[in-house]
Design a protein around this motif. Sequence first.
Motif, PDB file in Angstrom:
ATOM      1  N   LEU B  76      95.364  17.954 -39.233  1.00 47.77           N
ATOM      2  CA  LEU B  76      95.712  19.354 -38.989  1.00 47.77           C
ATOM      3  C   LEU B  76      97.119  19.503 -38.435  1.00 47.77           C
ATOM      4  CD1 LEU B  76      92.356  20.424 -37.328  1.00 47.77           C
ATOM      5  CD2 LEU B  76      93.022  20.677 -39.702  1.00 47.77           C
ATOM      6  N   ARG B  77      97.870  18.414 -38.475  1.00 48.17           N
ATOM      7  CA  ARG B  77      99.191  18.445 -37.827  1.00 48.17           C
ATOM      8  C   ARG B  77     100.096  19.518 -38.407  1.00 48.17           C
ATOM      9  NH1 ARG B  77     101.144  12.585 -38.426  1.00 48.17           N
ATOM     10  NH2 ARG B  77      99.694  12.668 -40.174  1.00 48.17           N
ATOM     11  N   ASN B  78     100.073  19.641 -39.749  1.00 49.09           N
ATOM     12  CA  ASN B  78     100.953  20.648 -40.364  1.00 49.09           C
ATOM     13  C   ASN B  78     100.586  22.058 -39.928  1.00 49.09           C
ATOM     14  OD1 ASN B  78     102.673  18.965 -41.677  1.00 49.09           O
ATOM     15  ND2 ASN B  78     101.428  18.879 -43.544  1.00 49.09           N
ATOM     16  N   SER B  79      99.290  22.327 -39.838  1.00 53.03           N
ATOM     17  CA  SER B  79      98.864  23.662 -39.420  1.00 53.03           C
ATOM     18  C   SER B  79      99.329  23.956 -38.000  1.00 53.03           C
ATOM     19  CB  SER B  79      97.336  23.759 -39.477  1.00 53.03           C
ATOM     20  OG  SER B  79      96.882  23.481 -40.774  1.00 53.03           O
ATOM     21  N   ILE B  80      99.176  22.968 -37.119  1.00 54.86           N
ATOM     22  CA  ILE B  80      99.540  23.205 -35.726  1.00 54.86           C
ATOM     23  C   ILE B  80     101.047  23.397 -35.606  1.00 54.86           C
ATOM     24  CG2 ILE B  80      99.469  22.257 -33.388  1.00 54.86           C
ATOM     25  CD1 ILE B  80      96.975  20.626 -34.488  1.00 54.86           C
ATOM     26  N   ARG B  81     101.784  22.554 -36.331  1.00 60.24           N
ATOM     27  CA  ARG B  81     103.244  22.694 -36.301  1.00 60.24           C
ATOM     28  C   ARG B  81     103.660  24.076 -36.787  1.00 60.24           C
ATOM     29  NH1 ARG B  81     103.712  17.410 -39.054  1.00 60.24           N
ATOM     30  NH2 ARG B  81     103.593  15.860 -37.390  1.00 60.24           N
ATOM     31  N   ARG B  82     102.969  24.544 -37.861  1.00 60.19           N
ATOM     32  CA  ARG B  82     103.309  25.835 -38.411  1.00 60.19           C
ATOM     33  C   ARG B  82     103.033  26.950 -37.393  1.00 60.19           C
ATOM     34  NH1 ARG B  82     101.859  28.877 -42.499  1.00 60.19           N
ATOM     35  NH2 ARG B  82      99.744  28.098 -42.670  1.00 60.19           N
ATOM     36  N   ALA B  83     101.876  26.842 -36.733  1.00 61.57           N
ATOM     37  CA  ALA B  83     101.551  27.837 -35.715  1.00 61.57           C
ATOM     38  C   ALA B  83     102.600  27.799 -34.606  1.00 61.57           C
ATOM     39  CB  ALA B  83     100.166  27.564 -35.151  1.00 61.57           C
ATOM     40  N   GLN B  84     103.037  26.585 -34.269  1.00 59.68           N
ATOM     41  CA  GLN B  84     104.036  26.464 -33.193  1.00 59.68           C
ATOM     42  C   GLN B  84     105.359  27.112 -33.560  1.00 59.68           C
ATOM     43  OE1 GLN B  84     103.470  22.146 -32.446  1.00 59.68           O
ATOM     44  NE2 GLN B  84     103.658  22.699 -30.289  1.00 59.68           N
ATOM     45  N   ARG B  85     105.670  27.092 -34.866  1.00 57.21           N
ATOM     46  CA  ARG B  85     106.906  27.741 -35.318  1.00 57.21           C
ATOM     47  C   ARG B  85     106.728  29.240 -35.519  1.00 57.21           C
ATOM     48  NH1 ARG B  85     107.428  23.223 -39.000  1.00 57.21           N
ATOM     49  NH2 ARG B  85     106.559  24.560 -40.593  1.00 57.21           N
TER      50      ARG B  85
END
Lengths: 341, 554
Positions: B76-85
């Motif tokens: 889920l790393r990409n999703s979390i990174r996206r949310a962080q951005r």
Amino acid sequence: MLLDIICKYKTVSIVGMGKNCGKTVALNHIINEAMGKNLTLGLISTGRDGESKDLVTETEKPSIYVDEGTLVTTTTKLLPLSDATIEIMEVTDYSTSLGEVLIGRAVYGGHIQIAGPQSAIGIKDVSERLLKRGADMVLVDGAIDRKSSAAPSVSQAVILSTGAVVNRDMNRVIEETVHLVNLFNIPALEDSKVLSLTDDFLDKGKIAIVDESYRANMLQIKSALNSAKTIGENIKPDSRYVIIPGSLTSSMVEDMITYLNKYQVHIVVPDATKIFIPPQQWQRFMKMGMSIKVRNPINLVAITLNPYSPEGYYFNPEKFLTEMRSYIKNVPVVDLLLGGE
Amino acid sequence: MDEITFRTLDFQYILDRIEIMTPYGHIYKDKMRAFIEGEEEELKKELDEVERFKNLVKDEKFTMGIRDLLINIKDLRNSIRRAQRGGVLTDVELFELKNFFMSIRRLKNILDEKEKEIAIDYNIEPLEELEALLDPENTSLPTFYIYDAYSEELKNIRQEVKCLQSEIDKKRDTLKKKVEEELNIRINTDGTTAIPKDKKDLVEKLKDYPYLVYLGENYMTIKYALKPTDEIDILNKKIQILKGKEEKEEEHIREKLSSEIKKQAKRIWKNIAGIGRLDLVIGKADLALKINGIKPNITYDHVLIIKNGRHPKVEVLLRAKSFQFKPISVQLKRGVTCITGANMGGKTVSLKLIGLLTAMAQHGLLVPAEEMTLGLNNFIRTSIEDSQSIDRGLSAFGGEIRAVKQAIDLSDNRGLILIDELAKGTNPEEGYAISKAIVEYLLEKESITVVTTHYDNVANTEGVLHLQVVGLSNADFEELENKIIHSHEDPIEIINSYMDYGLIQVDRNAQVPKDAINIARIMGLDLNIIELAEKNLKGKAGYIGKARIRSKAY
């Protein structure tokens, strides 16, 4: 009308003899019928379906409207395009060009694009998951091209959609449809001693010859297409079955038939969709005494007709129906647009 | 460990046997590296943890529980990174996150049960607020959609659409029945109907019939569809407007949910890291179980002691043929150790075993031995025949010298150097001279060096520890020969089964055992040649090998 025919089955495939044969019309028809009967449907498609435009011929295609409670199979990328509210239940490991295949439940009704895995095993697996999650019946929207051809053999019942699009000549459409029905009626392999042996070779994708004492001779041939003579030469007086995991074509049968008939050897194929022999040659081979068995029989329960072709020509609907019925007696034939009995 | 050493020791085989379940575990596995001098305490801590988990994974309930959870954890790393951005997550992403949060909570429960057995804190901390956020209706179901409960407005829109839709359905139904009655025809469920052209009156009547609209025709029939009344049209338009509103409201909710995820991102990352470490330690523990590994003792002194060590790969291969691996024991310290022994006697296996077990221990893995004591090395270098360097067109000797040179360059540092059959590819006279020189040179260095050799006068260099492979010296040659004559098995396999890989320490002046002629004989080399070979050997001064003694007995 169709629902009455299929209601005793848990998994039903709808296959078309080509694009625009009215497969989606049949699907929507059943969906509409099921809505009225409080039946929870599970929907799955081997290709992509429910699009407003058919990608291949650009003809208007009915979209799929699902009611509350319907279980659907779609993909992660198609989901946002749906105007139904879908509760995501499971994202599977099956991957398509449109994202991972997922299973969901319609919380509020709406239009949706149905999808599914490509492989027969995948279709079977997802069908079972839909049943486990509460579907009373699973409808598989399948094409009849080679890729997804195994879908019929993993369902308990099959509805075949045929129509004017198959050929401009109505007689040819009837001929090809009757031929396909004949193929679907090929008897199943019943000799219990050879069943597991057959599965083994079909799984491995290996051609084998089984003799009367059930000893198997696995042939080191990659594809049967160009090696039918070799198969023929390996047939001995005590041979009983030739197991062919891939496609069976006319030229292959041509190369083998004298050997086959000499010792009364049966050809065994996975299922009828693997047979690519045109009607005339089929008739000729049958007259010569060819015997074919299928490992996975297809249970054809209904045929739907579409007398209109998107290319602009059409048949007289009533005549088309009457003629088709006169040739196909053991399976109900219906024209859903004409309606009626 | 350089690339060649990594390959010759077959360390990949060990890595491949560490099974990882989550994408996060793979990150940690890929980052695995050897602990070196100065990191003794950290390594001990790591090994202690692996040992504790080795006992834990024996508990099937624990293992099954953890496995079920970890195996379903997605990346889920990409999703979390996206949310962080500041990105907006999709329904599928929110669904995956919800499942992830539920898994964390269950994982925490399982770990809590074993609190006493686990010493390291993996930072598995349930994110209860987020879990509740994604389950606003408290169903505890692992499913997700933009729930009505998220906003009163959304709920109202959806309800209204539903009402309007059923109103339309009713009106259409009424209309359908009305038309069917008025015209005495049948209309399909999709609202279409086909009228035969020969019903001329009807066709005429339909020309300005208000409830059916012309769709198309062929030479036999005309196709019509129910014409939505103005009322239905208005209802449909209302629905369209509401659907637009619904979509906006849903997106608004996704934004809110995504920003909540963003706020808690740090805590999610902590859990991800914890799961990665936990996954790896379970993989290591599972490997330890599979190879029956023990925890090596880590010391500050530079020693390498193995008691009854087994080569994990050779052991598996032998077991497949129902042979047993005869364990190897060594006690090595700074300086040079020579291993001598018979042909086929497994000198190379011994060398690889020493290297592999050392590498395993320093990577925080339990080792297949009864006991192992190790002072950490800062490097491991090998010169063991490497089929791939031959493929590259380097001569065997050239490749050897290059590897040895690299090792010697490092030898002032604390490390482990393993050299197999030095200079065997060259002429014996020069080969001997070079071997002896290298051994003498390395004697004074900081590294532990192990050299296997055939040359008599290399192992007897002063200060060198001399080990011999037991080989066939305890084997009953008559029995062995009989077996080869009467069996259909490959003679090499049979000889292997009699081979004792064990090492014994001998006096530095002990003779190098000579089993070559015996092996050649039992493998069926022409007896005339064997006799000639023995004659040649007798001519050589000082030869008192076991082979000659035994050959007399025949």
